[in-house]
Scaffold this active site. Structure first.
Site, PDB file in Angstrom:
ATOM      1  N   ASP A  18       4.272 -20.371   2.147  1.00 26.77           N
ATOM      2  CA  ASP A  18       5.194 -21.677   3.185  1.00 26.77           C
ATOM      3  C   ASP A  18       4.348 -23.040   3.112  1.00 26.77           C
ATOM      4  OD1 ASP A  18       7.124 -20.419   4.072  1.00 26.77           O
ATOM      5  OD2 ASP A  18       6.168 -19.149   5.693  1.00 26.77           O
ATOM      6  N   LYS A  21       5.351 -25.298  -1.766  1.00 27.10           N
ATOM      7  CA  LYS A  21       5.515 -24.937  -3.241  1.00 27.10           C
ATOM      8  C   LYS A  21       7.073 -25.244  -3.392  1.00 27.10           C
ATOM      9  CE  LYS A  21       4.693 -20.747  -1.534  1.00 27.10           C
ATOM     10  NZ  LYS A  21       4.742 -20.910  -0.871  1.00 27.10           N
ATOM     11  N   GLY A  45      10.356 -17.999   0.868  1.00 24.29           N
ATOM     12  CA  GLY A  45      11.974 -19.279   1.118  1.00 24.29           C
ATOM     13  C   GLY A  45      11.371 -20.050   0.584  1.00 24.29           C
ATOM     14  N   HIS A  46      11.863 -20.879  -0.585  1.00 25.27           N
ATOM     15  CA  HIS A  46      11.505 -22.067  -0.704  1.00 25.27           C
ATOM     16  C   HIS A  46      12.236 -23.556  -0.254  1.00 25.27           C
ATOM     17  CE1 HIS A  46       8.544 -19.445  -4.107  1.00 25.27           C
ATOM     18  NE2 HIS A  46       8.199 -19.785  -2.299  1.00 25.27           N
ATOM     19  N   GLN A 226       4.808 -16.673  -2.311  1.00 23.49           N
ATOM     20  CA  GLN A 226       3.811 -16.060  -1.120  1.00 23.49           C
ATOM     21  C   GLN A 226       2.154 -17.416  -1.225  1.00 23.49           C
ATOM     22  OE1 GLN A 226       5.241 -13.936  -1.987  1.00 23.49           O
ATOM     23  NE2 GLN A 226       7.075 -13.972  -1.126  1.00 23.49           N
ATOM     24  N   GLY A 304      13.499 -16.725   9.986  1.00 23.58           N
ATOM     25  CA  GLY A 304      13.782 -17.401  11.146  1.00 23.58           C
ATOM     26  C   GLY A 304      12.502 -17.239  11.927  1.00 23.58           C
TER      27      GLY A 304
HETATM   28  P1  GDP Z   1       7.327 -23.463   0.586  1.00 20.01           P
HETATM   29  O1  GDP Z   1       7.282 -21.969   0.905  1.00 20.01           O
HETATM   30  O2  GDP Z   1       5.809 -23.098   0.161  1.00 20.01           O
HETATM   31  O3  GDP Z   1       8.033 -23.381  -0.082  1.00 20.01           O
HETATM   32  O4  GDP Z   1       7.487 -23.512   2.089  1.00 20.01           O
HETATM   33  P2  GDP Z   1       8.566 -23.285   2.876  1.00 20.01           P
HETATM   34  O5  GDP Z   1       9.821 -24.685   1.566  1.00 20.01           O
HETATM   35  O6  GDP Z   1       8.792 -22.064   2.944  1.00 20.01           O
HETATM   36  O7  GDP Z   1       8.145 -24.478   3.790  1.00 20.01           O
HETATM   37  C1  GDP Z   1       7.599 -25.357   3.356  1.00 20.01           C
HETATM   38  C2  GDP Z   1       8.918 -26.552   4.567  1.00 20.01           C
HETATM   39  O8  GDP Z   1       8.372 -27.758   4.489  1.00 20.01           O
HETATM   40  C3  GDP Z   1      10.009 -26.550   4.671  1.00 20.01           C
HETATM   41  O9  GDP Z   1      10.506 -26.897   5.508  1.00 20.01           O
HETATM   42  C4  GDP Z   1      10.188 -28.508   3.154  1.00 20.01           C
HETATM   43  O10 GDP Z   1      10.813 -29.069   3.583  1.00 20.01           O
HETATM   44  C5  GDP Z   1       8.530 -29.076   4.646  1.00 20.01           C
HETATM   45  N1  GDP Z   1       7.438 -29.718   4.062  1.00 20.01           N
HETATM   46  C6  GDP Z   1       7.296 -29.614   2.990  1.00 20.01           C
HETATM   47  N2  GDP Z   1       6.733 -31.501   3.054  1.00 20.01           N
HETATM   48  C7  GDP Z   1       7.187 -30.972   3.939  1.00 20.01           C
HETATM   49  C8  GDP Z   1       6.204 -33.048   3.923  1.00 20.01           C
HETATM   50  O11 GDP Z   1       5.171 -33.419   2.998  1.00 20.01           O
HETATM   51  N3  GDP Z   1       6.580 -33.075   5.361  1.00 20.01           N
HETATM   52  C9  GDP Z   1       6.688 -32.618   6.215  1.00 20.01           C
HETATM   53  N4  GDP Z   1       7.236 -32.911   7.681  1.00 20.01           N
HETATM   54  N5  GDP Z   1       7.638 -31.661   5.867  1.00 20.01           N
HETATM   55  C10 GDP Z   1       7.550 -30.870   4.466  1.00 20.01           C
HETATM   56  P1  IMO Z   2       6.217 -17.670   0.531  1.00 17.39           P
HETATM   57  O1  IMO Z   2       7.245 -17.822  -0.734  1.00 17.39           O
HETATM   58  C1  IMO Z   2       5.376 -16.500   4.289  1.00 17.39           C
HETATM   59  C2  IMO Z   2       4.715 -12.199   4.398  1.00 17.39           C
HETATM   60  C3  IMO Z   2       5.385 -11.298   5.484  1.00 17.39           C
HETATM   61  C4  IMO Z   2       4.330 -10.471   5.674  1.00 17.39           C
HETATM   62  C5  IMO Z   2       4.071  -9.779   4.627  1.00 17.39           C
HETATM   63  C6  IMO Z   2       4.526  -8.695   3.949  1.00 17.39           C
HETATM   64  O2  IMO Z   2       8.141 -18.285   1.386  1.00 17.39           O
HETATM   65  O3  IMO Z   2       5.556 -19.069   0.857  1.00 17.39           O
HETATM   66  P2  IMO Z   2       6.575  -8.534   2.554  1.00 17.39           P
HETATM   67  O4  IMO Z   2       8.248  -9.015   2.919  1.00 17.39           O
HETATM   68  O5  IMO Z   2       6.186  -9.590   1.328  1.00 17.39           O
HETATM   69  O6  IMO Z   2       6.428  -7.332   2.129  1.00 17.39           O
HETATM   70  O7  IMO Z   2       5.363  -9.126   3.599  1.00 17.39           O
HETATM   71  O8  IMO Z   2       3.729 -11.065   3.962  1.00 17.39           O
HETATM   72  N1  IMO Z   2       5.315 -13.167   4.034  1.00 17.39           N
HETATM   73  C7  IMO Z   2       5.912 -14.590   4.318  1.00 17.39           C
HETATM   74  N2  IMO Z   2       4.982 -15.259   4.831  1.00 17.39           N
HETATM   75  N3  IMO Z   2       6.203 -16.873   2.726  1.00 17.39           N
HETATM   76  C8  IMO Z   2       6.435 -16.289   2.060  1.00 17.39           C
HETATM   77  O9  IMO Z   2       7.472 -16.173   0.567  1.00 17.39           O
HETATM   78  C9  IMO Z   2       6.542 -14.898   2.441  1.00 17.39           C
HETATM   79  N4  IMO Z   2       6.150 -13.808   2.016  1.00 17.39           N
HETATM   80  C10 IMO Z   2       5.710 -13.074   2.386  1.00 17.39           C
HETATM   81  O10 IMO Z   2       5.343 -12.229   7.090  1.00 17.39           O
HETATM   82  O11 IMO Z   2       3.186 -10.792   6.798  1.00 17.39           O
HETATM   83 MG    MG Z   3       8.723 -20.122   2.612  1.00 17.22          MG
END
Ligand code: GDP
Ligand code: IMO
Ligand code: MG
Length: 426
Positions: A18, A21, A45-46, A226, A304
């Site tokens: 998270d 990426k 979840g990207h 991840q 969530g």
């Molecule tokens: P990922 O799994 O690595 O793609 O990251 P996620 O999408 O799960 O979580 C990153 C969250 O931070 C998302 O809600 C993005 O919209 C938000 N985000 C990404 N870059 C920034 C930033 O520079 N500032 C803020 N405030 N939010 C960001």
């Molecule tokens: P993105 O790509 C954050 C965590 C789960 C749990 C562990 C194992 O959005 O960064 P799994 O369901 O993969 O067997 O769970 O890994 N986990 C993540 N945490 N971002 C993710 O993906 C994750 N995908 C799995 O919360 O601790």
């Molecule tokens: Mg994510």
């Protein structure tokens, strides 16, 4: 990251996932011809924000929002066909046309309903805090040589025979795990019948597709899911996911050789978060944690769940630079720190009174380390409209300089908001 010498770039999470990426892949995909997801599955979840529209991608590469990008789900991904097509239909409903530019590896393993039942049943015995998406059991079956691949689903007879055997085995396991749930063969057969028709036209040897693209001088972006600390080998085992999230996994999961890769961008938040169980040395407590969570909107994009939040952990990122061979860093969410008067940074650990500047292999030791903090002054101004380093307040630049020194890799991008345009190229 792309230039004449760099045509194959990997984007990885350098913390616990998270990191942003999705946003970085969306930004870089502007210059890419092909975008490949190479591991993980619907656990990811990207989030990508374009203007006032938000897209959350789980299995489809984040490059899909660029009409010119060919998107590939690589052999290293575990594909959940039901949610994959739901995601595809949702994108279609939002006006994103994927016709002729989305491909799935016929070698990718398939997540079936029985994998999700097994994931949930296993959690009762070992609380990892998984996403419940069937990821672990599907990779177990892959390594155990009893997986079902996309190629198998495309052949109806083969699929039917395999499923009868696999469902029976899964039900025996569910009983062993003390679960009252049972997988239904009819449900599996119906699902395969319904989805294989849609799967067939997308399934191909994607390794060959990527290889040919590189040979023809095209630019390829590889999207990790991840983060390094969730890698099954290099993460905080057993509190990890079941795949190689680090850059080495990109070659295997995309089906090309490691010598094709020219650069690896590690995405890091300006602080730290983690979802699920396991050690998080710089975890903040009480009000500070809630403040980071509220300001950063730190709730899982897939489940969530509230994310655990804490300060930047330089030991973790230094380790990540090493195990990924990072050639650059993208620091995201700098704006989330805008209102803090002081910002602690974990520079190293103390373990039983001794200095420790690397991540120990033993998770019990990592649970026991005490972070050594350095406190940097905040900047007390909004950074969200900065588009060049020079637009940032001096304290914010000093903060970034310190992170770069501690991490040991150059910062190439700084993200200052959710939107595509809120990015600084260094
Ligand atoms: P990922 O799994 O690595 O793609 O990251 P996620 O999408 O799960 O979580 C990153 C969250 O931070 C998302 O809600 C993005 O919209 C938000 N985000 C990404 N870059 C920034 C930033 O520079 N500032 C803020 N405030 N939010 C960001
Ligand atoms: P993105 O790509 C954050 C965590 C789960 C749990 C562990 C194992 O959005 O960064 P799994 O369901 O993969 O067997 O769970 O890994 N986990 C993540 N945490 N971002 C993710 O993906 C994750 N995908 C799995 O919360 O601790
Ligand atoms: Mg994510």
């Amino acid at each position: 990251m792309f230039d004449r010498k760099h045509s194959c770039v990997v984007v990885v999470g350098a913390q616990w996932g998270d990191e942003g990426k999705g946003k970085l892949v969306d930004v870089l995909a502007e210059q890419a011809d092909v975008v490949v997801r190479y591991q993980g599955g619907a656990n990811a979840g990207h989030t990508v924000v374009v203007g006032d529209r938000q897209f959350v991608l789980h299995q489809i590469p984040s490059g899909i929002l660029h009409a010119g990008a060919i998107c590939v789900v690589g052999n290293g991904v575990v594909l959940d066909p039901e949610t994959f097509f739901a995601e595809l239909d949702e994108l279609g409903g939002q006006g994103i046309d994927v016709a002729g530019r989305l491909f799935i590896s016929d070698r990718a393993h398939v997540v079936l309903p029985y994998h999700k039942l097994l994931d949930q049943a296993s959690e009762k015995h070992q609380q990892i805090g998984t996403t419940g998406r069937g990821i672990g059991p599907t990779y177990e079956d892959k390594i155990g040589r009893r997986g079902v691949r996309v190629a198998d689903l495309c052949r109806a007879e083969t699929a039917r025979a395999m499923l009868a055997e696999r469902v029976e085995r899964a039900n025996a396991l569910l009983q062993l795990l003390g679960s009252a749930q049972r997988a239904s063969l009819e449900e599996h057969l119906e699902l395969v019948e319904r989805l294989s028709v849609r799967l067939r036209p997308l399934a191909t040897d994607t390794g060959r597709l990527v290889f040919r693209a590189l040979r023809d001088g095209r630019r390829v972006l590889m999207e990790g899911a991840q983060g390094a600390l969730l890698d099954v080998d290099h993460g905080t085992y057993p509190f990890v996911t079941s795949s190689n999230t680090t850059a080495g996994g990109a070659a295997i999961g995309a089906g090309i050789g490691p010598t094709e890769i020219d650069g690896v961008l590690g995405v890091v938040k300006a602080y730290t978060t983690r979802v699920g169980n396991g050690p998080l040395p710089t975890e903040a407590k009480g009000e500070v944690e809630s403040r980071l969570r509220d300001l950063g909107g730190e709730f899982g994009a897939t489940t969530g769940r509230p994310r655990r939040c804490g300060w930047f952990d330089a030991t973790v990122v230094r380790y990540s630079v090493r195990v990924n061979g990072l050639t650059g860093l993208a620091v995201t969410k700098l704006d989330v720190l805008d209102s803090f008067d002081e910002i602690p940074v974990g520079v190293s650990y103390r373990l039983d009174g001794e200095e420790c500047d690397d991540v120990p292999s033993d998770v019990e030791l990592l649970e026991r380390v005490e972070p050594v903090y350095e406190t940097l002054p905040g900047w007390g101004k909004s950074t969200t409209s900065a588009r060049r380093l020079a637009d940032l307040p001096p304290q914010a630049r000093a903060y970034l300089d310190r992170l770069q020194d501690l991490a040991g890799a150059p910062i190439r991008y700084v993200s200052v908001g959710t939107r595509r345009d809120q990015i600084i190229e260094v």
